[in-house]
Enzyme design. Structure first.
Site: not given
Length: 519
Positions: A344-346
Site C-alpha cells: 500500500w505504501h509503494g
C-alpha cells in the site's frame, strides 16, 4: 497546496472558514456543507486540476455503487457481485496509477515479453480516498452504512484535512457529526483549540522534521561509505524526521477539523514509546492499522477459525496454543496483512520487504505472548519498561531504514554500516582531531540536536496530552508527564501560541511536502 505554505495559511484557510460560518449562519447546514465541499475540491484541484476529475469520478461511482449495494440487500449474491465489481474498479485505478509501470518494468527486466510504460504522476491521496470508500462499500454490504445523502457522502470523502494523507475516516465517526446542530454553529472555543493543535503540528513539521532532511539525504545518498557513527546518524535522523513529519501532519489535520467543529480520530500516539511491535502498530498510523485489522486481518482470521471449528479442532486461545492453529489463525493472516500494508505504501521491493519484516516482528511478538513465559506482575518496573521500549525502537529503526532506502541494496549498506561493517569511524575521528575545534563543534551540535529530539520523543507529553482537557480527538486521552504542560485558554498560553505562530511562519521558507503525500 501544503498546510505549511503561505497560500494555505493566508488565503485558503481564512476564506474557507469565513465562507463556512457565513453559509451556516445565512443558509443553514446544507449551505455550509456545500461551501466546505467546494473548498475541499478547490484544495485538491490546486495540485493538478486534471486529477480533480478522477476524484469526482471516484466519488460518483462509489456513491452509486453504495446505493446499488444497499438496494440489493434482499439479494445477497447480487450484493456480493456489486461489491466485487466496485472493489475491482477501485483497486484497478489504484494499480494503474501506482503500481502498473513498475510491475511491467520488473517483468520486462526478468525476460517476460510485456510492454513497458513511463511512470505516471501519482494522483495525490488516491490510496486514502480509495481505502475510505472501499471501507464504506464493505459496510454497506454488512448493513451498517448506506443511508448518507450525496452531500454528506461528498463531504465525508473530500473534507480537505484528511483527503491527501489521512486519517482514514470511518463513516460511524464522522457522519453522525453532520447531524449535530452544534457542528454548524460558530465556536470561538473550537477555533482556539483547533488553531493551537494546528500550530503545534506546524512547529513539529517546520522546526523539527524539515531540518533533518539534508542529513537523511546525504546519508542514504552515500550509503556505501557510511561508517558506524554516520550510519546510525542517518538512520536515527530519518526515524526522527518521519516521526515529527507524520506527527505534525496528524496534529494539523486534527486541528483543522476542529476549527470546522469536527473531531477526528487519533492517528498518532507516541509510537516510539511502544513496549512491543504490537503496541507500536496501535500507536503509529492508527487509522490504517484499524482499517487493515477490520477489513483484512479479522476476516482472514475468522475464516481460519470457522474452518477449524467445522473440523472439530480447538479455536480461540486453545487453538492458538497449538503450532498449526497459531500458523492458520495468527501467523498467515498477519503476514498477508502486513505484506499488503507494505505494498500500500509503494510499489518497490523495499516496501514489500518492509511489510514482510513487520509481519515477522508481529508474528514473533504474538508467538512470545502465546508460547513464551508469563510476564511478571507489574512487568518489572521502569528499568524493564525502558528495555522493552529500546528493543522495540531498534526493531522499528531497522524497518525504517528499509522503508526509506531507494533499493534493498542501499538498505543493506546502511544496515551494514550500523553493524560496523564499513568501519568504526576511527578515521573520521582522527580527521576531526586534526581539524580542531570547529569540527568537534559541528559534531557536538549534530549529536546534541538528535539527543534533544529523542528527549522530546521519549520524555515530553504528546500533543493530545497537552490538549487533554479540551478533548482534542474522539478517543479518551490519558494524562501525560508534566501536568502543568496542559493547554488552557489563558494569557500565558495565548502568548506561547503567538510565539509558536511566529516561529512557524519564519520557518515556512524551508518547508517541504509531507512524507506521506508520496503514498
Amino acid at each position: 497546496m501544503l498546510f505549511n505554505s503561505y497560500p494555505f495559511l493566508f488565503c485558503f484557510l481564512p476564506a474557507a472558514l469565513a465562507g463556512f460560518f457565513a453559509a451556516a449562519r445565512l443558509g443553514g447546514p446544507r449551505a455550509a456543507a456545500a461551501v466546505l465541499v467546494a473548498a475541499s475540491l478547490w484544495f485538491y484541484g490546486w495540485w493538478n486540476p486534471a486529477f480533480l476529475l478522477l476524484l469526482l469520478a471516484s466519488v460518483a461511482g462509489n456513491y452509486a455503487a453504495s446505493r446499488a449495494i444497499v438496494a440489493s440487500a434482499s439479494r445477497p449474491r447480487r450484493q456480493a457481485a456489486l461489491l466485487a465489481l466496485a472493489a475491482a474498479v477501485n483497486l484497478g485505478a489504484l494499480i494503474y496509477y501506482k503500481y502498473l509501470a513498475d510491475l511491467l518494468a520488473f517483468l520486462c527486466l526478468h525476460g517476460l515479453p510485456v510492454p513497458t510504460m513511463a511512470p505516471l504522476v501519482l494522483p495525490l491521496g488516491i490510496s486514502f480516498f480509495t481505502f475510505t470508500q472501499l471501507g464504506y462499500l464493505i459496510d454497506c454490504r454488512a448493513g451498517t452504512a448506506g443511508g448518507a445523502g450525496v452531500l454528506d457522502y461528498l463531504l465525508f470523502v473530500t473534507f480537505f484535512p484528511h483527503l491527501i494523507a489521512g486519517p482514514i475516516l470511518h463513516h460511524r465517526e464522522i457522519m453522525p457529526q453532520f447531524s449535530d446542530p452544534a457542528t454548524w454553529r460558530g465556536s470561538m472555543r473550537n477555533l482556539a483549540v483547533g488553531s493551537s493543535i494546528f500550530l503545534i503540528g506546524l512547529l513539529k513539521k517546520c522546526l523539527l522534521a524539515d531540518p533533518l532532511a539534508p542529513v537523511v539525504a546525504a546519508g542514504f545518498g552515500h550509503a556505501a561509505g557510511l561508517d558506524l557513527p554516520a550510519a546510525w546518524q542517518a538512520a536515527g535522523a530519518y526515524s526522527l524526521q518521519l516521526y515529527f513529519d507524520f506527527s505534525g501532519y496528524s496534529d494539523m489535520a486534527i486541528g483543522l477539523a476542529r476549527m470546522f467543529n469536527l473531531r477526528f480520530p487519533l492517528n498518532f500516539n507516541s509510537p516510539y514509546k511502544a513496549e512491543s511491535v504490537i503496541d507500536y502498530w496501535q500507536r503509529w498510523h492508527m487509522t490504517l492499522t484499524r482499517y487493515l485489522t477490520l477489513y483484512l486481518f479479522t476476516p482472514m482470521a475468522l475464516a481460519a477459525t470457522r474452518q477449524r471449528s467445522r473440523r472439530g479442532l480447538p479455536v480461540g486461545r486453545a487453538g492458538q496454543a497449538s503450532a498449526r492453529g497459531f500458523v492458520m489463525m495468527v501467523m498467515l493472516p498477519i503476514l498477508l496483512t502486513m505484506t499488503l500494508a507494505g505494498i500500500w505504501h509503494g510499489s518497490g521491493l523495499t516496501f514489500i520487504a518492509f511489510g514482510v519484516l513487520h509481519g515477522a516482528y508481529l508474528t514473533i511478538n504474538h508467538a512470545w505472548r502465546v508460547f513464551g513465559p508469563r510476564p511478571p506482575k507489574g512487568r518489572g518496573g521502569q528499568g524493564a519498561r525502558a528495555r522493552r521500549i529500546a528493543v522495540t525502537y531498534l526493531a522499528v529503526l531497522a524497518g525504517a531504514v528499509v522503508f526509506r532506502a531507494p533499493s534493498l541494496a542501499v538498505a543493506g549498506q546502511v544496515l551494514g554500516g550500523m553493524a560496523g561493517l564499513h568501519g568504526l569511524g576511527l578515521h573520521a575521528l582522527r580527521l576531526a582531531l586534526a581539524a580542531g575545534g570547529r569540527a568537534w563543534l559541528r559534531a557536538a551540535r549534530a549529536v546534541g540536536w538528535l539527543g534533544a529530539l529523542y528527549a522530546i520523543v521519549w520524555l515530553a507529553p504528546n500533543t493530545q496530552q497537552v490538549m487533554r482537557d479540551v478533548a482534542p480527538a474522539l478517543e479518551t486521552v490519558r494524562a501525560g508527564p508534566f501536568p502543568r504542560l496542559v493547554w488552557r485558554p489563558s494569557l500565558p498560553w495565548a502568548l506561547a501560541m503567538g510565539g509558536s505562530a511566529a516561529l512557524g511562519l519564519l520557518a515556512l521558507g524551508g518547508s517541504s511536502e509531507f512524507l506521506y503525500f508520496r503514498f
